[in-house]
Structures are given as structure tokens and as C-alpha cells.
Write a protein that holds these residues in place. Sequence first.
Motif, PDB file in Angstrom:
ATOM      1  N   UNK A 124       0.804  -1.220   0.000  1.00 18.28           N
ATOM      2  CA  UNK A 124       0.000   0.000   0.000  1.00 18.28           C
ATOM      3  C   UNK A 124       0.837   1.270   0.000  1.00 18.28           C
ATOM      4  N   UNK A 125       2.050   1.246   0.510  1.00 21.04           N
ATOM      5  CA  UNK A 125       2.878   2.452   0.463  1.00 21.04           C
ATOM      6  C   UNK A 125       3.202   2.861  -0.959  1.00 21.04           C
ATOM      7  N   UNK A 126       3.101   1.920  -1.898  1.00 21.17           N
ATOM      8  CA  UNK A 126       3.449   2.198  -3.292  1.00 21.17           C
ATOM      9  C   UNK A 126       2.249   2.588  -4.156  1.00 21.17           C
ATOM     10  N   UNK A 127       1.041   2.446  -3.652  1.00 18.56           N
ATOM     11  CA  UNK A 127      -0.132   2.589  -4.509  1.00 18.56           C
ATOM     12  C   UNK A 127      -0.584   4.034  -4.664  1.00 18.56           C
ATOM     13  N   UNK A 128      -0.951   4.405  -5.896  1.00 19.36           N
ATOM     14  CA  UNK A 128      -1.508   5.722  -6.158  1.00 19.36           C
ATOM     15  C   UNK A 128      -2.927   5.837  -5.620  1.00 19.36           C
ATOM     16  N   UNK A 129      -3.659   4.734  -5.598  1.00 18.10           N
ATOM     17  CA  UNK A 129      -5.048   4.756  -5.142  1.00 18.10           C
ATOM     18  C   UNK A 129      -5.270   3.599  -4.169  1.00 18.10           C
ATOM     19  N   UNK A 179       5.915  10.574  -2.645  1.00 17.16           N
ATOM     20  CA  UNK A 179       4.593  11.200  -2.579  1.00 17.16           C
ATOM     21  C   UNK A 179       4.278  11.942  -3.878  1.00 17.16           C
ATOM     22  N   UNK A 180       5.285  12.612  -4.439  1.00 20.85           N
ATOM     23  CA  UNK A 180       5.084  13.332  -5.703  1.00 20.85           C
ATOM     24  C   UNK A 180       4.752  12.378  -6.836  1.00 20.85           C
ATOM     25  N   UNK A 181       5.188  11.116  -6.706  1.00 22.16           N
ATOM     26  CA  UNK A 181       4.909  10.106  -7.730  1.00 22.16           C
ATOM     27  C   UNK A 181       3.687   9.247  -7.393  1.00 22.16           C
ATOM     28  N   UNK A 182       3.002   9.575  -6.297  1.00 25.44           N
ATOM     29  CA  UNK A 182       1.752   8.889  -5.983  1.00 25.44           C
ATOM     30  C   UNK A 182       1.814   7.893  -4.858  1.00 25.44           C
TER      31      UNK A 182
END
Length: 281
Positions: A124-129, A179-182
Motif C-alpha cells: 500500500x505504500x506504493x499505490x496511487x489509489x 509522494x510526488x509520484x503517488x
Amino acid sequence: MKERHSTYHVQHASIGIEAEVNRLKTQAQMGWEKEFRNLQWYGLQDGMKVLEVACGPGFMTEKLVENLPNSQITAIDIDQGLLDRAKGRLEHVPAKRVQFVQASAYQMDLPENEFDFAIARLLFLHLHDPLQAAQEIMRVLKPGGKLVIIDIDDGIFGAIEPEMEILPLILKKIAESQAANGGNRHIGRSLPRLLASAGYQHIDMDAVIQHSDFQGIDGFKQQFDSERFAGFHQRGTISSIEFEQLKRSYETFSTDESACAMMVFLMACGTKPKSKVLTEG
């Protein structure tokens, strides 16, 4: 786990794919005993139909198969290369016990109300949504089924001795870049609200500690190896001066015979309501 709406791609690892896969193996093995204890506490039982979301090269899948001999395990990942590694690792296991599926966490193409228990480790730390993913996992859980998210929060990542003084600043810059990459390297603190927003009930949360006095120092040296941060230097996220400071700090840490390290992982659990009414995203 490689996801179109994700910030993690194994191919981008600064240390190379093979070293990164080996790091993932060490990471999974270091945390397994305590994580499995907590998974059982949250209700995981042998004989359940279990879904592992973003299985990567299959190190946790292997542990699940070994410790749940009467369960059916379905492991999904979007990265076919990592799935192939997982399949090769578990090729001796009958297909009726473990199934690998190439699928997105956002759209798994699996039946509704299928699984008793779902696990998503360091996804989940990697997911945009993340909300969409949590809702999609809920869709495939049986009513009363549970999702456990195992993840991090850089605000409480852990401690190192001797201290790598530059590391907090570098982690801050990496978190801002992600964070800037989602992505969200502070996702841990948001997990209860995320699960509630997705419609889960009976939400609970705990932490598991990895410590070098118990797991040994070598795994922590892999996690904090300055070469893992080379890509961030190449992309300009951290400066040359900061990267050189990190390398010197890591050298001091890795060669100190009295060094110790501790890392904190968070586990959040939610239950799919037994009614048919789910929260809309």
C-alpha cells in the motif's frame, strides 16, 4: 510488485534485480515469525482460502504454504517476471494448494466472495489509489473475511546504532519524492482510516519489531546499504554531498562490531461486513 499506478518497479532497483530479490527474501524471512503470530491472532487459520496481494518473488507465499498445509493460497502480482520466480520456487507444490495469477491490485479478475483472508505486505505504500485497492480486495473476500495490511511509516521506521545521522534527511527526501509520484511512505498512520473508508469493520492495528539482537545484523545491513540509495542520487532526489555522507555513515555502521538496528512494521486488520451494503469509493 510492478503496478501501472504504483511507485515500485523491481527493474529500477539500484543494486540490480538479483540483489533486490535477495533483499526481499531476507526482509520477508526476518519478519515472518512475528507477522505470522499476529496474522493468527487476527484470525488466520489453516484450511482457509487465502489471498496474497502483490506476492512478488514468492517468499511470503512459500511461508504461507509451509505453515498452512490445508489452505488454498492464491498469490497475485502484476509483474510476470516476479510471478515466474515465485512459480519456480514453489513448483513442487500441487496446483490445488497454490495458484499464481497475474493481476492488478485494482482489478484482480477473481470471483466475488471467494476468500476467507487476504494479506497485502508492503504494497500500500506504493499505490496511487490505496482506497480502490482496499475496496477491490473487499470485493473478493467472503462476508466476514479479513484483510491484513503489513506496511511501514517512515515517521517511526526504527533506530540504528551507531546512528546514521544523514539518514532521516534522506528518508524525508525519498518520502517527498515518492509522494510526488503517488506513493506514501507514511501510509502506516493512515491504515485505520483507509480501512474504514473502504467499508471494513472491526478495525484493529498493531506493530511488530525486527531487532538485530534477535534477527542478526546482516539483514539490516542489506536494508540500509547505501548502494540502495544510488538511484535517488542519480535522479537528483539526494545531493552528491548527502550521498557521500550516507556512504560514510553506512561504512561506520556496517563495520562496527557492536552495531544494532531496529525496524518497526505496522499491521492493520479490517473485516468485510456480513451485510451486502459496502461503502462506495
